[in-house]
Scaffold this motif. Structure first.
Motif, PDB file in Angstrom:
ATOM      1  N   SER A  49     -82.165 107.183 -75.241  1.00  0.00           N
ATOM      2  CA  SER A  49     -81.192 108.191 -74.842  1.00  0.00           C
ATOM      3  C   SER A  49     -80.652 107.841 -73.469  1.00  0.00           C
ATOM      4  O   SER A  49     -81.232 107.031 -72.750  1.00  0.00           O
ATOM      5  CB  SER A  49     -81.856 109.571 -74.773  1.00  0.00           C
ATOM      6  OG  SER A  49     -82.836 109.588 -73.750  1.00  0.00           O
ATOM      7  N   ARG A  51     -80.091 108.463 -69.522  1.00  0.00           N
ATOM      8  CA  ARG A  51     -81.038 108.968 -68.509  1.00  0.00           C
ATOM      9  C   ARG A  51     -80.263 109.483 -67.299  1.00  0.00           C
ATOM     10  O   ARG A  51     -79.202 108.967 -66.954  1.00  0.00           O
ATOM     11  CB  ARG A  51     -81.978 107.850 -68.048  1.00  0.00           C
ATOM     12  CG  ARG A  51     -82.745 107.168 -69.151  1.00  0.00           C
ATOM     13  CD  ARG A  51     -83.850 108.037 -69.688  1.00  0.00           C
ATOM     14  NE  ARG A  51     -84.427 107.439 -70.900  1.00  0.00           N
ATOM     15  CZ  ARG A  51     -85.561 107.794 -71.417  1.00  0.00           C
ATOM     16  NH1 ARG A  51     -86.279 108.735 -70.846  1.00  0.00           N
ATOM     17  NH2 ARG A  51     -86.003 107.224 -72.515  1.00  0.00           N
ATOM     18  N   THR A  53     -78.427 112.138 -66.531  1.00  0.00           N
ATOM     19  CA  THR A  53     -77.027 112.546 -66.690  1.00  0.00           C
ATOM     20  C   THR A  53     -76.670 113.748 -65.827  1.00  0.00           C
ATOM     21  O   THR A  53     -75.503 114.041 -65.645  1.00  0.00           O
ATOM     22  CB  THR A  53     -76.725 112.906 -68.155  1.00  0.00           C
ATOM     23  OG1 THR A  53     -77.493 114.049 -68.512  1.00  0.00           O
ATOM     24  CG2 THR A  53     -77.014 111.745 -69.078  1.00  0.00           C
ATOM     25  N   ILE A  55     -77.493 116.801 -66.679  1.00  0.00           N
ATOM     26  CA  ILE A  55     -77.398 117.983 -67.541  1.00  0.00           C
ATOM     27  C   ILE A  55     -78.616 118.868 -67.274  1.00  0.00           C
ATOM     28  O   ILE A  55     -79.750 118.397 -67.383  1.00  0.00           O
ATOM     29  CB  ILE A  55     -77.354 117.588 -69.032  1.00  0.00           C
ATOM     30  CG1 ILE A  55     -76.086 116.788 -69.331  1.00  0.00           C
ATOM     31  CG2 ILE A  55     -77.433 118.825 -69.920  1.00  0.00           C
ATOM     32  CD1 ILE A  55     -76.051 116.214 -70.735  1.00  0.00           C
ATOM     33  N   GLU A  58     -82.235 118.639 -69.278  1.00  0.00           N
ATOM     34  CA  GLU A  58     -82.368 117.435 -70.107  1.00  0.00           C
ATOM     35  C   GLU A  58     -83.782 116.853 -70.096  1.00  0.00           C
ATOM     36  O   GLU A  58     -84.138 116.110 -71.015  1.00  0.00           O
ATOM     37  CB  GLU A  58     -81.361 116.360 -69.705  1.00  0.00           C
ATOM     38  CG  GLU A  58     -81.681 115.643 -68.417  1.00  0.00           C
ATOM     39  CD  GLU A  58     -80.680 114.535 -68.104  1.00  0.00           C
ATOM     40  OE1 GLU A  58     -80.158 113.902 -69.030  1.00  0.00           O
ATOM     41  OE2 GLU A  58     -80.445 114.325 -66.906  1.00  0.00           O
ATOM     42  N   ASP A  59     -84.574 117.206 -69.116  1.00  0.00           N
ATOM     43  CA  ASP A  59     -85.947 116.700 -69.043  1.00  0.00           C
ATOM     44  C   ASP A  59     -86.993 117.783 -69.308  1.00  0.00           C
ATOM     45  O   ASP A  59     -88.180 117.564 -69.090  1.00  0.00           O
ATOM     46  CB  ASP A  59     -86.209 116.080 -67.666  1.00  0.00           C
ATOM     47  CG  ASP A  59     -85.365 114.850 -67.421  1.00  0.00           C
ATOM     48  OD1 ASP A  59     -85.130 114.092 -68.383  1.00  0.00           O
ATOM     49  OD2 ASP A  59     -84.935 114.647 -66.270  1.00  0.00           O
ATOM     50  N   GLY A  65     -83.018 115.813 -75.272  1.00  0.00           N
ATOM     51  CA  GLY A  65     -82.642 115.292 -73.963  1.00  0.00           C
ATOM     52  C   GLY A  65     -83.240 113.929 -73.720  1.00  0.00           C
ATOM     53  O   GLY A  65     -83.402 113.129 -74.647  1.00  0.00           O
ATOM     54  N   SER A  66     -83.587 113.645 -72.475  1.00  0.00           N
ATOM     55  CA  SER A  66     -84.116 112.332 -72.109  1.00  0.00           C
ATOM     56  C   SER A  66     -85.338 111.979 -72.940  1.00  0.00           C
ATOM     57  O   SER A  66     -86.283 112.763 -73.026  1.00  0.00           O
ATOM     58  CB  SER A  66     -84.511 112.300 -70.626  1.00  0.00           C
ATOM     59  OG  SER A  66     -83.375 112.463 -69.820  1.00  0.00           O
ATOM     60  N   TRP A  79     -73.990 118.157 -74.017  1.00  0.00           N
ATOM     61  CA  TRP A  79     -74.547 116.874 -74.447  1.00  0.00           C
ATOM     62  C   TRP A  79     -73.485 115.870 -74.870  1.00  0.00           C
ATOM     63  O   TRP A  79     -73.654 114.660 -74.707  1.00  0.00           O
ATOM     64  CB  TRP A  79     -75.535 117.102 -75.590  1.00  0.00           C
ATOM     65  CG  TRP A  79     -76.534 118.163 -75.265  1.00  0.00           C
ATOM     66  CD1 TRP A  79     -76.501 119.471 -75.660  1.00  0.00           C
ATOM     67  CD2 TRP A  79     -77.681 118.032 -74.429  1.00  0.00           C
ATOM     68  NE1 TRP A  79     -77.570 120.146 -75.136  1.00  0.00           N
ATOM     69  CE2 TRP A  79     -78.314 119.285 -74.371  1.00  0.00           C
ATOM     70  CE3 TRP A  79     -78.247 116.969 -73.728  1.00  0.00           C
ATOM     71  CZ2 TRP A  79     -79.470 119.512 -73.652  1.00  0.00           C
ATOM     72  CZ3 TRP A  79     -79.409 117.192 -73.010  1.00  0.00           C
ATOM     73  CH2 TRP A  79     -80.001 118.447 -72.970  1.00  0.00           C
ATOM     74  N   TYR A  83     -74.338 111.935 -74.486  1.00  0.00           N
ATOM     75  CA  TYR A  83     -75.244 111.521 -75.560  1.00  0.00           C
ATOM     76  C   TYR A  83     -74.455 110.978 -76.752  1.00  0.00           C
ATOM     77  O   TYR A  83     -74.202 111.675 -77.731  1.00  0.00           O
ATOM     78  CB  TYR A  83     -76.160 112.686 -75.955  1.00  0.00           C
ATOM     79  CG  TYR A  83     -77.265 112.878 -74.952  1.00  0.00           C
ATOM     80  CD1 TYR A  83     -78.559 112.486 -75.241  1.00  0.00           C
ATOM     81  CD2 TYR A  83     -77.020 113.416 -73.700  1.00  0.00           C
ATOM     82  CE1 TYR A  83     -79.588 112.633 -74.316  1.00  0.00           C
ATOM     83  CE2 TYR A  83     -78.032 113.562 -72.765  1.00  0.00           C
ATOM     84  CZ  TYR A  83     -79.306 113.161 -73.076  1.00  0.00           C
ATOM     85  OH  TYR A  83     -80.305 113.301 -72.154  1.00  0.00           O
TER      86      TYR A  83
END
Length: 95
Positions: A49, A51, A53, A55, A58-59, A65-66, A79, A83
């Motif tokens: 994916s 990394r 970003t 957003i 996302e983690d 997400g990541s 996204w 993505y």
């Protein structure tokens, strides 16, 4: 060894890591490098994916997400802007 060093094309294997992995998992743990070199194969191991970003969230979860290994293009915001893994692999990485 030496296959492709002159700029010629070589056969390739595309390895897509799964959920919660990165491109480093197979490279560090797979043990395929010597065999691939002996056979003259290129092994392509893209990340799962985008990394970092920016957003929000996302983690926050392992399955979105990541690191989430879904090799498709996102269609929902926020996204969709980052993505685009199917487009990356099929239109940028492989041709």
């Amino acid at each position: 060894p030496g296959a492709g060093e002159d700029g010629s094309e070589v056969p390739a294997v595309l390895f897509l890591s799964g959920l919660t992995c990165t491109d480093e998992n197979v490279v560090q743990k797979g043990g395929f490098q010597q065999t691939a070199a002996r056979l003259g194969l290129a092994v392509i191991c893209p990340d799962t994916s985008p990394r970092d970003t920016g957003i929000p969230g996302e983690d926050d979860s392992y399955d979105l997400g990541s690191g989430a290994g879904f090799y498709v293009d996102a269609t929902a915001e926020p996204w969709a802007a980052h993505y685009k893994m199917e487009t990356y692999i099929m239109d940028e990485l492989l041709p």
